[in-house]
Design an enzyme around this catalytic site. Structure first.
Site, short mmCIF file in Angstrom:
data_model
loop_
_atom_site.label_atom_id
_atom_site.label_comp_id
_atom_site.label_asym_id
_atom_site.label_seq_id
_atom_site.Cartn_x
_atom_site.Cartn_y
_atom_site.Cartn_z
N LYS A 3 0.84 -1.22 0.00
CA LYS A 3 0.00 0.00 0.00
C LYS A 3 0.87 1.25 0.00
O LYS A 3 0.58 2.22 -0.71
CB LYS A 3 -0.88 -0.03 1.25
CG LYS A 3 -1.42 1.31 1.69
CD LYS A 3 -2.24 1.18 2.96
CE LYS A 3 -1.50 1.47 4.24
NZ LYS A 3 -1.14 2.88 4.48
N ASN A 4 1.93 1.23 0.82
CA ASN A 4 2.71 2.45 1.00
C ASN A 4 3.66 2.75 -0.15
O ASN A 4 4.37 3.75 -0.13
CB ASN A 4 3.45 2.41 2.34
CG ASN A 4 2.48 2.55 3.50
OD1 ASN A 4 1.31 2.85 3.30
ND2 ASN A 4 2.96 2.31 4.71
N ARG A 17 -2.73 9.94 3.71
CA ARG A 17 -1.57 10.83 3.58
C ARG A 17 -1.35 11.30 2.15
O ARG A 17 -0.38 12.00 1.88
CB ARG A 17 -0.31 10.10 4.07
CG ARG A 17 -0.40 9.59 5.49
CD ARG A 17 -0.51 10.69 6.51
NE ARG A 17 0.75 11.35 6.76
CZ ARG A 17 0.86 12.51 7.41
NH1 ARG A 17 -0.22 13.13 7.84
NH2 ARG A 17 2.03 13.05 7.62
N CYS A 33 -4.32 11.05 13.21
CA CYS A 33 -5.07 9.81 13.37
C CYS A 33 -4.75 9.24 14.74
O CYS A 33 -4.17 9.92 15.58
CB CYS A 33 -4.72 8.83 12.25
SG CYS A 33 -3.03 8.32 12.31
N ASP A 45 5.73 -0.08 11.88
CA ASP A 45 4.54 -0.85 11.50
C ASP A 45 4.69 -2.35 11.80
O ASP A 45 3.74 -3.11 11.63
CB ASP A 45 4.25 -0.67 10.00
CG ASP A 45 3.85 0.76 9.67
OD1 ASP A 45 3.24 1.42 10.53
OD2 ASP A 45 4.16 1.23 8.56
N VAL A 75 9.23 6.37 16.44
CA VAL A 75 8.75 7.04 15.22
C VAL A 75 7.47 7.82 15.49
O VAL A 75 7.34 8.98 15.09
CB VAL A 75 8.55 6.02 14.08
CG1 VAL A 75 8.04 6.72 12.81
CG2 VAL A 75 9.85 5.28 13.78
N1 EPU Z 1 6.66 14.16 10.77
C1 EPU Z 1 6.67 15.50 11.13
N2 EPU Z 1 6.44 16.44 10.16
C2 EPU Z 1 6.20 16.10 8.86
C3 EPU Z 1 6.20 14.74 8.50
C4 EPU Z 1 6.43 13.79 9.48
O1 EPU Z 1 6.88 15.83 12.31
O2 EPU Z 1 6.00 17.00 8.03
C5 EPU Z 1 6.88 13.14 11.81
C6 EPU Z 1 5.61 12.31 12.04
O3 EPU Z 1 4.71 12.96 12.92
C7 EPU Z 1 6.16 11.02 12.60
C8 EPU Z 1 7.51 10.89 11.88
O4 EPU Z 1 7.82 12.18 11.36
O5 EPU Z 1 6.39 11.16 13.98
C9 EPU Z 1 7.52 9.89 10.76
O6 EPU Z 1 6.50 10.19 9.84
P1 EPU Z 1 6.64 9.86 8.29
O7 EPU Z 1 6.47 11.12 7.52
O8 EPU Z 1 7.86 9.04 8.07
O9 EPU Z 1 5.37 8.94 8.07
P2 EPU Z 1 4.35 9.01 6.88
O10 EPU Z 1 5.03 9.24 5.60
O11 EPU Z 1 3.21 9.88 7.25
C10 EPU Z 1 4.52 6.48 6.26
C11 EPU Z 1 3.58 5.32 6.24
C12 EPU Z 1 3.29 4.88 7.66
C13 EPU Z 1 4.57 4.49 8.32
C14 EPU Z 1 5.55 5.68 8.29
C15 EPU Z 1 6.91 5.36 8.87
C16 EPU Z 1 2.30 5.81 4.28
C17 EPU Z 1 0.99 6.17 3.68
N3 EPU Z 1 2.36 5.74 5.59
O12 EPU Z 1 3.82 7.52 6.93
O13 EPU Z 1 2.47 3.73 7.56
O14 EPU Z 1 4.32 4.11 9.66
O15 EPU Z 1 5.73 6.11 6.93
O16 EPU Z 1 7.50 4.30 8.19
O17 EPU Z 1 3.28 5.56 3.57
C18 EPU Z 1 0.47 2.58 7.78
O18 EPU Z 1 0.72 2.10 6.68
O19 EPU Z 1 -0.50 2.21 8.49
C19 EPU Z 1 1.31 3.63 8.29
C20 EPU Z 1 1.00 4.36 9.35
#
Ligand code: EPU
Length: 439
Positions: free
Chosen positions: A25-26, A96, A120, A310, A332
């Protein structure tokens, strides 16, 4: 009509059998967004038919892209008629993808209007890094009540930007912004998850000039245009790890097809240390089992190549069956242990702590977030008709696992949250001995 179906699970016996893992999915949803950077069609193979992909299809279509499914997992995206820079609010409210469309729509249409997507159940999930990156590339952003309004004067310009944290999503935003920006961009402190590597590969196959350098550095030489391509979505390493944990937790044996073992490289060590066993049966086929009585362990989640955040929920379910005190330090997300309350209702003995129980440098240190957990085992799980309500996708699969492990019958509600990432589980799990039915 909202989907109110539930899963009923009869647990307490070893889970054995075979399951075909889905495309990740990601990555799939990001590849769909990447396809809009070109003006010619892209074909994605092994695209999972899951809720989040459907939600992404709706968003892309609302912007004017043409989408067409032919055959299983074969998704064609035609971005030639892209016309609307206004991204609708996703159904789920917590997807996202909208923020990732900001850079893409800026390139293609000169503006982007992206809704503010709420946090969330696992933390606040801000988008500040995405916005700062876009501004570094020359975007002007106005934050309004209904979202972020981004415009550009001329073409976006290359920049040198250091991400405050190796965020997966913000790295993806930088890639989308940088591939078509004028000049050479250097982005430091990027995420390097397998799904990011796949995204870089896809963009390069579309004609981009992106290089991942040592020390988390990305170098992008902007190009004038990208071309549609054909690309296969990699297998979901999070799902595969969940079936692995279920096999070991129930003393069963599960073969997962459609997964590249290399994407699980840093799962295998902790899995082995608890007592799990692994057999690589083919290029994309792995058999998981229990090698010996399960023993407690200590682990910390981290960005890749660390232990994925995850993976921690299915792992925690397995650790309820491991002798001794296990510790998980989540670095994380600040709030990703709420699901342990549900496991406790099934008899698990767990405790949540706000201080860091580990050594990884952690942004939540001293900030009172419930981000460390202790799990005492081995504890038999039991359900006398309990109902568990799914808070988020990954915790949802952990509940399914816990219910399969627990003697008795469990009902799982809010299953659309699971199906956003795992599709129709009762149907998909037909090759497993797990007794799960939809109600
Ligand atoms: N963060 C910030 N500011 C930002 C972006 C992120 O502070 O602008 C922080 C977040 O709050 C978090 C950390 O950085 O504490 C990591 O967030 P990241 O941006 O890496 O996560 P994401 O891109 O929103 C994706 C996956 C997540 C997975 C994370 C980490 C998708 C759609 N989601 O989220 O997957 O846990 O990377 O690997 O790709 C899931 O699939 O259920 C899921 C939550």
């Amino acid at each position: 009509m909202p989907d109110t179906s539930t899963y009923r699970i009869h647990g307490g016996t070893p889970v054995t059998g075979r399951i075909r893992g889905l495309g990740a999915k990601n990555f799939a949803t990001k590849a769909m967004v990447a396809a809009l950077l070109s003006e010619s069609p892209t074909r994605l193979l092994n695209t999972p038919r899951i809720g989040d992909v459907e939600i992404t299809c709706d968003m892309l279509e609302a912007c004017g892209a043409g989408l067409d499914w032919s055959g299983e997992g074969d998704l064609a995206i035609d971005p030639s008629a892209l016309a609307s820079a206004r991204v609708p609010v996703p159904d789920s409210g917590s997807n996202r993808i909208p923020i990732l469309l900001l850079g893409v729509l800026l390139h293609r249409l000169g503006e982007a209007h992206v809704p503010v997507v709420s946090g969330c159940n696992i933390g606040a999930r801000p988008v500040d890094f995405h916005l700062s990156a876009a501004e570094m590339f020359g975007a002007r952003i106005v934050v309004a009540d209904d979202g972020y309004h981004a415009t550009r004067g001329g073409p976006l310009k290359a920049c040198h930007y250091r991400l405050p944290y190796p965020s997966v999503g913000a790295t993806e935003s930088c890639l989308f912004l940088g591939v078509l920006a004028q000049g050479t961009s250097i982005i430091e402190n990027v995420a390097t998850e397998p799904e990011i590597i796949a995204l870089i590969t896809l963009l390069n196959a579309m004609g981009a000039r992106v290089q991942l350098m040592p020390n988390r550095q990305l170098v992008m030489h902007g190009v004038d245009r990208l071309y549609g391509t054909t690309f296969e979505v990699l297998g979901d390493r999070i799902e595969a790890a969940s079936w692995a944990a279920l096999a070991a937790a129930t003393d069963g044996e599960i073969t997962v097809d459609g997964i590249d073992p290399a994407t699980l490289i840093n799962f295998f060590g902790p899995f082995n240390s608890v007592g799990g066993g692994v057999s690589i049966e083919g290029p994309r086929s792995i058999r998981f089992f229990r090698r010996r009585a399960l023993q407690s362990t200590v682990l910390e989640t981290d960005v890749f190549p660390g232990f994925a955040t995850d993976w921690q929920q299915p792992f925690a379910v397995m650790l309820t069956q491991a002798a001794g005190a296990s510790i998980i330090h989540e670095t994380v997300y600040e709030r990703r242990f709420d699901y342990l309350t549900a496991l406790s209702a099934l008899g698990a003995r767990t405790q949540i702590e706000t201080h860091c129980l580990g050594n990884v440098s952690c942004r939540f240190h001293g900030r009172d977030f419930p981000h460390s957990a202790i799990i005492l085992g081995a504890t038999p799980l039991r359900s006398d008709g309990l109902t568990l309500d799914v808070p988020d996708l990954r915790a949802g699969l952990a509940y399914v696992m816990a219910a399969a492990l627990a003697e008795g019958e469990t009902t799982i509600t809010s299953v659309p949250r699971i199906e956003r990432g795992y599709g129709d589980l009762p149907e998909r799990a037909k090759g497993l001995s797990m007794r799960i039915e939809r109600r």
